[in-house]
Design a protein around this motif. Sequence first.
Motif, PDB file in Angstrom:
ATOM      1  N   TYR A  57      -5.076  -8.155   3.709  1.00  0.00           N
ATOM      2  CA  TYR A  57      -4.089  -9.132   4.152  1.00  0.00           C
ATOM      3  C   TYR A  57      -3.046  -9.410   3.068  1.00  0.00           C
ATOM      4  N   THR A  58      -3.495  -9.692   1.860  1.00  0.00           N
ATOM      5  CA  THR A  58      -2.569 -10.026   0.776  1.00  0.00           C
ATOM      6  C   THR A  58      -1.626  -8.861   0.491  1.00  0.00           C
ATOM      7  N   GLU A  59      -2.173  -7.657   0.474  1.00  0.00           N
ATOM      8  CA  GLU A  59      -1.351  -6.472   0.212  1.00  0.00           C
ATOM      9  C   GLU A  59      -0.302  -6.281   1.306  1.00  0.00           C
ATOM     10  N   LYS A  60      -0.705  -6.433   2.562  1.00  0.00           N
ATOM     11  CA  LYS A  60       0.241  -6.289   3.673  1.00  0.00           C
ATOM     12  C   LYS A  60       1.292  -7.392   3.642  1.00  0.00           C
ATOM     13  N   ALA A  61       0.864  -8.610   3.338  1.00  0.00           N
ATOM     14  CA  ALA A  61       1.812  -9.720   3.246  1.00  0.00           C
ATOM     15  C   ALA A  61       2.821  -9.457   2.138  1.00  0.00           C
ATOM     16  N   GLU A  62       2.347  -8.978   0.995  1.00  0.00           N
ATOM     17  CA  GLU A  62       3.249  -8.686  -0.117  1.00  0.00           C
ATOM     18  C   GLU A  62       4.245  -7.591   0.251  1.00  0.00           C
ATOM     19  N   GLN A  63       3.794  -6.559   0.947  1.00  0.00           N
ATOM     20  CA  GLN A  63       4.696  -5.487   1.379  1.00  0.00           C
ATOM     21  C   GLN A  63       5.754  -6.003   2.345  1.00  0.00           C
ATOM     22  N   ALA A  64       5.337  -6.844   3.289  1.00  0.00           N
ATOM     23  CA  ALA A  64       6.277  -7.396   4.268  1.00  0.00           C
ATOM     24  C   ALA A  64       7.308  -8.296   3.591  1.00  0.00           C
TER      25      ALA A  64
END
Length: 142
Positions: A57-64
């Motif tokens: 989740y954190t990685e995807k949020a950071e990418q977005a």
Amino acid sequence: MYKKILLPIDLNHDGSWIKALPTALQLCRDYGASLHIVTVIPDFGLPLVGGFFPREYTEKAEQAVSQRLKEFVLEKIPQEVQVQRIVTDGKTYEAILRVAKQLKVDLIVMASHKRKRAEDYILGTNATRVVQQSKRSVMVVR
């Protein structure tokens, strides 16, 4: 006078940059300074809360958020201004102070947000804490 200017923004809240961005850009032009735009992904605080989210989740949020910040910069920042995009996480004011220290910025330009609570009436919570705790100059734009 200023060589590195930090501009904290919230991509979900225009009030965090609508007045502060033109001020920061003018200062960059006037002093030949570079602009460092930071946006903060809030942390979950308690490990118990974080346990409800998948690891990625954190990685995807950071990418977005990184992609949204890139689009923001392409749309809002003139090409003649040297700019660095920074996405970080944590408590907002702590992250701003941490990035300011790491980059050794000369000035933090940020907006104030009026809140309902009496102690936050003059400045928003994050602006208040940055002003109180920063070892760098802070310009609060209303």
